[in-house]
Design an enzyme around this catalytic site. Structure first.
Site, PDB file in Angstrom:
ATOM      1  CB  CYS A   1     -14.804  37.787  24.182  1.00  0.00           C
ATOM      2  SG  CYS A   1     -15.874  39.220  24.082  1.00  0.00           S
TER       3      CYS A   1
ATOM      4  CD  GLU B   1     -14.871  42.948  17.485  1.00  0.00           C
ATOM      5  OE1 GLU B   1     -14.344  42.898  18.604  1.00  0.00           O
ATOM      6  OE2 GLU B   1     -14.909  43.981  16.794  1.00  0.00           O
TER       7      GLU B   1
ATOM      8  CE  LYS C   1     -21.234  29.096  10.988  1.00  0.00           C
ATOM      9  NZ  LYS C   1     -21.938  28.531  12.185  1.00  0.00           N
TER      10      LYS C   1
ATOM     11  CD  GLU D   1     -11.207  33.291  25.164  1.00  0.00           C
ATOM     12  OE1 GLU D   1     -11.049  32.668  24.108  1.00  0.00           O
ATOM     13  OE2 GLU D   1     -11.831  34.366  25.230  1.00  0.00           O
TER      14      GLU D   1
HETATM   15  P1  NAD Z   1     -15.562  29.465  17.459  1.00  0.00           P
HETATM   16  O1  NAD Z   1     -14.415  30.151  16.854  1.00  0.00           O
HETATM   17  O2  NAD Z   1     -15.458  28.010  17.706  1.00  0.00           O
HETATM   18  O3  NAD Z   1     -16.878  29.650  16.592  1.00  0.00           O
HETATM   19  C1  NAD Z   1     -17.433  30.914  16.295  1.00  0.00           C
HETATM   20  C2  NAD Z   1     -18.215  30.809  15.015  1.00  0.00           C
HETATM   21  O4  NAD Z   1     -17.323  30.473  13.961  1.00  0.00           O
HETATM   22  C3  NAD Z   1     -19.305  29.749  15.007  1.00  0.00           C
HETATM   23  O5  NAD Z   1     -20.397  30.224  14.266  1.00  0.00           O
HETATM   24  C4  NAD Z   1     -18.630  28.609  14.267  1.00  0.00           C
HETATM   25  O6  NAD Z   1     -19.542  27.746  13.635  1.00  0.00           O
HETATM   26  C5  NAD Z   1     -17.800  29.345  13.251  1.00  0.00           C
HETATM   27  N1  NAD Z   1     -16.648  28.629  12.728  1.00  0.00           N
HETATM   28  C6  NAD Z   1     -15.936  27.638  13.334  1.00  0.00           C
HETATM   29  N2  NAD Z   1     -14.943  27.224  12.518  1.00  0.00           N
HETATM   30  C7  NAD Z   1     -15.024  27.961  11.374  1.00  0.00           C
HETATM   31  C8  NAD Z   1     -14.272  28.011  10.171  1.00  0.00           C
HETATM   32  N3  NAD Z   1     -13.235  27.213   9.970  1.00  0.00           N
HETATM   33  N4  NAD Z   1     -14.629  28.908   9.228  1.00  0.00           N
HETATM   34  C9  NAD Z   1     -15.667  29.744   9.424  1.00  0.00           C
HETATM   35  N5  NAD Z   1     -16.424  29.729  10.546  1.00  0.00           N
HETATM   36  C10 NAD Z   1     -16.102  28.853  11.509  1.00  0.00           C
HETATM   37  O7  NAD Z   1     -15.888  30.253  18.809  1.00  0.00           O
HETATM   38  P2  NAD Z   1     -16.978  29.880  19.879  1.00  0.00           P
HETATM   39  O8  NAD Z   1     -16.480  28.707  20.657  1.00  0.00           O
HETATM   40  O9  NAD Z   1     -18.327  29.831  19.260  1.00  0.00           O
HETATM   41  O10 NAD Z   1     -16.949  31.196  20.795  1.00  0.00           O
HETATM   42  C11 NAD Z   1     -16.033  31.380  21.797  1.00  0.00           C
HETATM   43  C12 NAD Z   1     -14.921  32.302  21.352  1.00  0.00           C
HETATM   44  O11 NAD Z   1     -15.466  33.515  20.867  1.00  0.00           O
HETATM   45  C13 NAD Z   1     -14.006  32.708  22.481  1.00  0.00           C
HETATM   46  O12 NAD Z   1     -12.669  32.610  22.058  1.00  0.00           O
HETATM   47  C14 NAD Z   1     -14.386  34.154  22.746  1.00  0.00           C
HETATM   48  O13 NAD Z   1     -13.363  34.926  23.305  1.00  0.00           O
HETATM   49  C15 NAD Z   1     -14.754  34.624  21.398  1.00  0.00           C
HETATM   50  N6  NAD Z   1     -15.637  35.787  21.496  1.00  0.00           N
HETATM   51  C16 NAD Z   1     -15.106  37.026  21.193  1.00  0.00           C
HETATM   52  C17 NAD Z   1     -15.908  38.153  21.306  1.00  0.00           C
HETATM   53  C18 NAD Z   1     -15.364  39.523  20.983  1.00  0.00           C
HETATM   54  O14 NAD Z   1     -16.151  40.459  20.882  1.00  0.00           O
HETATM   55  N7  NAD Z   1     -14.079  39.718  20.822  1.00  0.00           N
HETATM   56  C19 NAD Z   1     -17.241  38.024  21.717  1.00  0.00           C
HETATM   57  C20 NAD Z   1     -17.725  36.762  22.007  1.00  0.00           C
HETATM   58  C21 NAD Z   1     -16.918  35.650  21.887  1.00  0.00           C
END
Ligand code: NAD
Length: 493
Positions: free
Chosen positions: A287, A253, A178, A387
């Site tokens: 990230c 992650e 997803k 962040e």
């Molecule tokens: P997000 O947590 O809003 O969403 C990430 C994914 O999770 C999306 O596919 C979203 O649809 C899904 N999601 C949202 N709520 C959910 C739930 N309740 N249950 C299951 N899935 C759900 O994050 P974002 O805004 O898309 O990305 C930014 C974040 O990602 C930042 O905090 C960044 O640091 C982190 N990030 C971490 C890494 C790493 O390798 N550690 C890499 C890239 C991004």
């Protein structure tokens, strides 16, 4: 308009409820595509397909390693053959500069190649064991976990999906991906490639939809054996909580607020440029971003002045025009970034440069923020603790090595960190103390398919990439062999 659909059990199909979502180019507001907007029932269906494929005939997991690898090598070749198309999709969908999207595509192909190669290398071990029951011999085999759900964010759409799909598939799992509801387009293109190379039906399934519905259903499903997630710490916590029902394996992650420590003896121009790569690459939507620069007090004025001079010179613009800074992914993310900037000023940080949305000329049609530097930041400020996920950096100063280390570790996150110094022993001493999973000495942000990626503390657990990244998607089975079959004589002695 054509609607892009889910890919479940080898067929493209609309969301069960027929809902759709419009995907917009954040660089100019144009509509890019209309895609299925799936709910819980679509995730349930995709999981059922993956489950039937894995636990039914098991065509993929039973396929020999070399044959599975051949399919994954074919995926890599097709990614390369369509590099331009995939890079344009990611650039337009996420706002990132084209050359950065091109690098992502090259990395994605290399990732499939890496895991296709790795699956053919020796795995498992042979053990000398005790002989209390007679002579025995033990070995281990690495087996796929089963049905793996993969949930990915929007900042590196193709690369984040690939970093999970390649090892999960190489290991023989069946998967449901997803992707972020904001940036699903390159994932759709990748699944067309899976279809062309002929993965058995149900091996790789794609569900397009929002996190709280389609994503949550995957985390909560008792039919999913493992969920791996990349995204925000808050969502990671909710996934870990939802996953507890069947004790599925979880990999997280998550976010970061990573320190980049610059000592006064560092190569000056190098440290400035790497610090920029650390925080302005991909518009700061990274990230591991070095979003806290800790600079030695004696160097601070000169360092910040040069950093600001170079930040002001960065070209901001539409991703396909290959700027230095592209568009922020969505209106919500833009508001979030601008909110951080506003509150940082209100809390007393000094705005050195940037600090505003760009509305001149063509940028006015998109979501652009100036690269922004704040100095005189203090440890209690929101900008130092939370962040931003945008092109905004907080500068703090330190006087001693011990103070730099304490400041660097004063965070609930533990994803990444960097140190710049000409003193090799000091670099290694500092690195030893940094509580983070990904660190750099005299550079910042390069990443590699070959090396494990993941965080300490609230940046998550588990590792993507490298050999560890494959092992995350494997169970280890112990096989014990009796070398002298026949009665043991244990009872009645
Ligand atoms: P997000 O947590 O809003 O969403 C990430 C994914 O999770 C999306 O596919 C979203 O649809 C899904 N999601 C949202 N709520 C959910 C739930 N309740 N249950 C299951 N899935 C759900 O994050 P974002 O805004 O898309 O990305 C930014 C974040 O990602 C930042 O905090 C960044 O640091 C982190 N990030 C971490 C890494 C790493 O390798 N550690 C890499 C890239 C991004």
């Amino acid at each position: 308009m054509h609607v892009e659909r889910n890919y479940i059990n080898g067929t493209w199909q609309p969301a069960a409820r027929g809902a759709t979502r419009t995907i917009t180019d954040p660089g100019n507001g144009e509509t890019l595509a209309v895609v299925a907007d799936s709910g819980r029932e679509d995730s349930v269906q995709a999981v059922a397909a993956a489950r039937a494929a894995f636990y039914g005939d098991g065509a993929w997991r039973r396929m020999s390693g070399p044959l599975r690898a051949a399919r994954l090598f074919a995926v890599a070749e097709r990614i390369e053959a369509r590099a331009r198309e995939l890079a344009v999709l990611d650039s337009r969908n996420s706002g990132k500069p084209l050359r950065e999207a091109e690098a992502d595509v090259a990395d994605a192909a290399a990732c499939f190649r890496y895991y296709a190669g790795l699956i053919g290398k020796p795995q498992g071990g042979v053990y000398e064991v005790g002989d209390g029951f007679g002579p025995m011999h033990a070995y281990t085999v690495h087996e796929p976990v089963g049905v793996c759900a993969l949930v990915t964010p929007w900042n590196y759409p193709l690369l984040m999906a690939t970093g999970k799909l390649a090892p999960a598939l190489a290991a023989g799992n069946c998967v449901v991906l997803k992707p972020s509801e904001l940036t699903p387009l390159s994932a759709i293109a990748l699944f067309r490639i899976f279809e062309e190379v002929g993965l058995p039906a149900g091996t790789a399934n794609l569900v397009l939809g929002a996190g709280p519905e389609a994503g949550h259903a995957l985390a909560a499903s008792d039919d999913v054996d493992m969920i791996t997630f990349t995204g925000s710490t808050r969502t990671g916590q909710s996934i870990a909580a939802a996953a507890v029902g069947n004790l599925k394996k979880v990999g997280l992650e998550l976010g970061g607020k990573s320190p980049n420590i610059v000592f006064a003896d560092a190569d000056f121009e190098g440290a400035v440029e790497w610090a920029m790569i650390g925080v302005f690459f991909n518009q700061g939507e990274v990230c591991s971003a070095g979003s806290r620069i800790l600079v030695e007090e004696s160097l601070k004025e000169r360092f910040v002045e040069r950093l600001a001079e170079r930040a002001r010179a960065l070209r901001i613009g539409y991703g396909l025009d290959n700027p230095d800074i592209g568009a922020i992914v969505s209106p919500a993310q833009l508001d979030k970034v601008l909110g951080f900037i506003e509150r940082a000023s209100a809390q007393g940080a000094r705005l050195v440069c940037g600090g505003a949305r760009v509305i001149d000329g063509a940028c006015g049609r998109g979501l652009f923020v100036q690269p922004t530097i704040f100095d005189r930041c203090t440890p209690d400020m929101e900008l130092v603790r939370e962040e931003v996920f945008g092109p905004v950096v907080a500068v703090q100063t330190f006087r001693t090595e011990a103070e730099a280390i304490a400041m660097a570790n004063d965070t609930r996150y533990g994803l990444a960190g960097g140190v710049f110094t000409a003193d090799g022993s000091r670099a290694l001493r500092v690195m030893k103390e940094i509580r983070a999973g990904i660190t750099w000495i005299n550079c910042y942000n390069p990443t590699f398919n070959e090396a494990p990626w993941g965080g300490y503390k609230m940046s998550g657990y588990g590792r993507d990439l490298g050999v560890h990244g494959l092992q995350e998607y494997q169970q280890i089975k112990q096989v014990n062999i009796n070398l002298r079959p026949g009665p043991v004589g244990w009872y009645g002695k």
